[in-house]
Design a protein around this motif. Structure first.
Motif: not given
Length: 212
Positions: A148-159
């Protein structure tokens, strides 16, 4: 197993990226980091390459490393991926969750309520990430949980950016409560709907049209 120096630096840089310390498109200087952390350039270079591999940074020949700068379309695409994964995890969690796991989620929701009451966005932001990982952990799907973290880490800065620009943080908190309640009550359709609401809210706060 203890983290290596490079892994520790990579963890710090991920958090800085998520919190907007390094805005999209900005350059990150290897020499500056080596001086800051008081390490040789070797582990710093290794940490930066880890984030390049995770598509959080981009390495440009003879110029250095900069933060990835996604177009609006690309941001929507990664949120669509996040939505698909978290919807699936929520549905599975509503079928597999156990009381001990629910107790953990209730504790996180209490922490979120306290952060909202205090207006502390910096305290609220990581709780959403912990809740997302909790949903995946409860899914019973080990591959989803592990990746999960590896696949979605890019979204974190935008969240995090969406939370800073949101004019209704209480609604964000309410959606998290709806998601955990749906999982607790074994209602996969309602769980999926709450996930969709969270993702739609984040994109709306970023001013992006997604059709979600």
């Amino acid at each position: 197993m203890p983290q290596s120096i490079a892994e520790g630096i990579a963890t710090i840089l991920r958090d800085r990226l998520a919190h907007g310390v390094y805005p999209p498109g900005s350059w990150i200087r290897e020499s500056s980091l080596a001086e800051e952390f008081n390490f040789s350039k070797g582990p710093v270079r290794e940490a930066l390459q880890t984030l390049v591999n995770e598509e959080l940074l981009v390495r440009e020949p003879r110029r250095g490393v900069r933060v990835v700068d996604l177009s609006d379309e690309e941001i929507v695409e990664i949120f669509q991926l996040r939505l698909a994964l978290l919807e699936l995890a929520a549905e599975l969690a509503s079928r597999h969750v156990v009381p001990e796991q629910l107790q953990v989620a209730r504790g996180l929701l209490q922490d979120m309520n306290m952060a909202l009451e205090q207006g502390d966005i910096d305290a609220q932001m990581p709780i959403g990430g912990q809740l997302s990982q909790w949903v995946c952990n409860c899914s019973g799907n080990k591959r989803l949980e592990q990746n999960w973290s590896r696949l979605t880490y890019q979204t974190r800065m935008y969240i995090y950016a969406s939370l800073r620009s949101s004019n209704d943080l209480q609604r964000v908190g309410q959606l998290w409560h709806e998601l955990i309640d749906a999982i607790a009550q074994g209602k996969p359709i309602d769980a999926r709907a709450a996930v969709r609401g969270l993702v739609r809210r984040a994109l709306d706060d970023l001013g992006l049209q997604s059709g979600i």
